[in-house]
Design an enzyme around this catalytic site. Structure first.
Site, PDB file in Angstrom:
ATOM      1  N   ASP A  37      10.915  -3.403  -7.937  1.00  0.00           N
ATOM      2  CA  ASP A  37      10.060  -2.526  -9.110  1.00  0.00           C
ATOM      3  C   ASP A  37       9.421  -1.388  -8.484  1.00  0.00           C
ATOM      4  O   ASP A  37       8.245  -1.334  -8.407  1.00  0.00           O
ATOM      5  CB  ASP A  37       9.169  -3.269 -10.155  1.00  0.00           C
ATOM      6  CG  ASP A  37       8.782  -2.589 -11.301  1.00  0.00           C
ATOM      7  OD1 ASP A  37       9.024  -1.434 -11.300  1.00  0.00           O
ATOM      8  OD2 ASP A  37       7.897  -3.411 -12.028  1.00  0.00           O
ATOM      9  N   HIS A  38      10.226  -0.481  -8.000  1.00  0.00           N
ATOM     10  CA  HIS A  38       9.448   1.014  -7.571  1.00  0.00           C
ATOM     11  C   HIS A  38       9.695   2.080  -8.226  1.00  0.00           C
ATOM     12  O   HIS A  38      10.531   2.075  -9.069  1.00  0.00           O
ATOM     13  CB  HIS A  38      10.462   0.962  -6.169  1.00  0.00           C
ATOM     14  CG  HIS A  38       9.845   0.142  -4.835  1.00  0.00           C
ATOM     15  ND1 HIS A  38       9.756   0.965  -3.736  1.00  0.00           N
ATOM     16  CD2 HIS A  38       9.536  -0.997  -4.801  1.00  0.00           C
ATOM     17  CE1 HIS A  38       9.056  -0.144  -2.925  1.00  0.00           C
ATOM     18  NE2 HIS A  38       9.208  -1.385  -3.461  1.00  0.00           N
ATOM     19  N   GLY A 106       0.612  -4.811  -5.325  1.00  0.00           N
ATOM     20  CA  GLY A 106       1.091  -3.408  -5.222  1.00  0.00           C
ATOM     21  C   GLY A 106       1.179  -2.763  -3.962  1.00  0.00           C
ATOM     22  O   GLY A 106       0.657  -3.096  -2.967  1.00  0.00           O
ATOM     23  N   GLU A 107       1.943  -1.535  -4.097  1.00  0.00           N
ATOM     24  CA  GLU A 107       1.887  -0.591  -2.753  1.00  0.00           C
ATOM     25  C   GLU A 107       1.522   0.890  -3.113  1.00  0.00           C
ATOM     26  O   GLU A 107       1.842   1.594  -4.385  1.00  0.00           O
ATOM     27  CB  GLU A 107       3.393  -0.698  -2.330  1.00  0.00           C
ATOM     28  CG  GLU A 107       3.982  -2.011  -1.855  1.00  0.00           C
ATOM     29  CD  GLU A 107       5.393  -1.959  -1.821  1.00  0.00           C
ATOM     30  OE1 GLU A 107       5.980  -1.611  -0.503  1.00  0.00           O
ATOM     31  OE2 GLU A 107       6.142  -2.003  -2.798  1.00  0.00           O
ATOM     32  N   ASN A 110       3.986   3.381  -4.702  1.00  0.00           N
ATOM     33  CA  ASN A 110       4.540   3.434  -6.137  1.00  0.00           C
ATOM     34  C   ASN A 110       3.454   3.617  -7.073  1.00  0.00           C
ATOM     35  O   ASN A 110       3.588   4.297  -7.949  1.00  0.00           O
ATOM     36  CB  ASN A 110       5.402   2.224  -6.539  1.00  0.00           C
ATOM     37  CG  ASN A 110       6.304   1.720  -5.592  1.00  0.00           C
ATOM     38  OD1 ASN A 110       7.169   2.740  -5.648  1.00  0.00           O
ATOM     39  ND2 ASN A 110       6.089   0.571  -4.984  1.00  0.00           N
ATOM     40  N   GLY A 174      -1.968 -14.249   2.689  1.00  0.00           N
ATOM     41  CA  GLY A 174      -2.990 -14.698   3.415  1.00  0.00           C
ATOM     42  C   GLY A 174      -3.641 -15.783   2.574  1.00  0.00           C
ATOM     43  O   GLY A 174      -3.313 -15.965   1.433  1.00  0.00           O
TER      44      GLY A 174
END
Length: 321
Positions: A37-38, A106-107, A110, A174
């Site tokens: 999903d980008h 998220g990133e 995007n 993590g």
């Protein structure tokens, strides 16, 4: 038996092609599918970024059996969690119960498009946790009024609810994210075969729940062509999540990977038509305790030969795992 999935990689194919590919993947016998999903591709050479939720709606109508899943949606910046809940509930109805909602923090690639800035990693995780709680409340049919640290929801309710809400997956990297996932998720999502992630997820409440991993491969009968394609489109993969989540666009990914060599990529991504090489790349996920692995075939224009190979050679070999 570990389940093997197909990835609709929205960064490398257009919307109609993606739907055609998942229809063919269903026919080939893949156990499930996932969809990225980008808003941007990682690299310009990938060349695509259609709206994943429209693709999923079309895929739900075009397929009959194969499960669908976002891998993953960020419910904190581009999308408000109340809207994500509505989209996911609708898709669960359209797919007749075949959808799972995969969520992640998220990133920058995007999420920067809204102009809200890119917060620190711990803040992103706080937002993801709060968003998942809102989504769960809406899936339960509640009338939601929420005024939290990061989100406001005023008088929200989902009017079209599926018989069973979509299971929620949460991406982990993590111990803290494993704690959030163990508490709130039905499914663990990770992109590395790290046993400590599985054990932490189970320790925090995830025992007995599915764990989904993902592995890129590059099938081609010409191994040199496969290596070249993987280097051209996927050389960013080895940078790791802490780096990839921060970079703001394809130009940054290109700059960050300018010294990555084709042989470096070939050392971490199975390239060519060696079935056993893919089996050995999948094995660490199985050994780590993952129950599902979604394969990514690199190259939007190279799905059909890959799916033919997967149906007749790769999937039968992976079933033996």
């Amino acid at each position: 038996m570990v389940q093997i999935g197909y990835t609709m990689m929205t960064e490398q194919a257009g919307p109609r092609q993606l739907v055609d590919h998942v229809v063919r993947a269903e026919r080939a016998g893949f156990d499930f599918s996932v969809t990225s999903d980008h808003y941007f591709p990682w690299l310009d050479s990938q060349g695509h970024a259609p709206y994943a939720w429209s693709v999923l709606g079309a895929a739900a109508q075009a397929t009959e059996r194969i499960p669908l899943m976002t891998y993953v949606t960020c419910p904190t910046t581009r999308y408000h969690p109340a809207v994500v809940a509505q989209k996911a509930a609708t898709l669960q109805i359209l797919s007749e119960g075949r959808f799972r909602l995969g969520l992640g923090s998220g990133e920058n690639l995007n999420e920067h498009v809204t102009g809200e800035g890119w917060p620190a990693a711990h803040v992103r995780l706080e937002k993801l946790e709060e968003a998942a709680e809102i989504i769960r409340s809406l899936f339960a049919g509640e009338n939601v009024n929420h005024h939290g640290a990061h989100f406001d929801v005023t008088n929200a309710r989902l009017w079209d609810l599926p018989d069973a809400p979509p299971p929620i997956g949460i991406a982990v990297s993590g111990d803290r994210s494993c704690e959030v996932a163990g508490h709130l998720a039905d499914v663990m999502i990770a992109t590395e075969p790290r046993p400590e992630l599985v054990s932490a997820f189970e320790r925090h409440g995830g025992a007995g729940k599915p764990k989904v991993g993902q592995l890129p491969i590059c099938y081609d009968t010409d191994r040199d062509a496969a290596v070249a394609r993987a280097h051209d489109q996927f050389r960013w993969f080895g940078s790791g999540w802490p780096v990839n989540s921060e970079l703001p666009g394809p130009a940054a990914f290109a700059h960050a990977t300018e010294f990555v060599r084709p042989e470096d990529v070939a050392g971490s991504i199975p390239c060519g038509d060696d079935v056993q090489a893919v089996v050995e790349a999948v094995r660490p996920y199985v050994d780590a305790g993952f129950t599902e692995i979604a394969l990514v075939q690199i190259g939007g224009d190279h799905q059909e030969p890959y799916l033919e190979w997967a149906e007749h050679k790769l999937l039968p070999a992976l079933r033996e795992l």
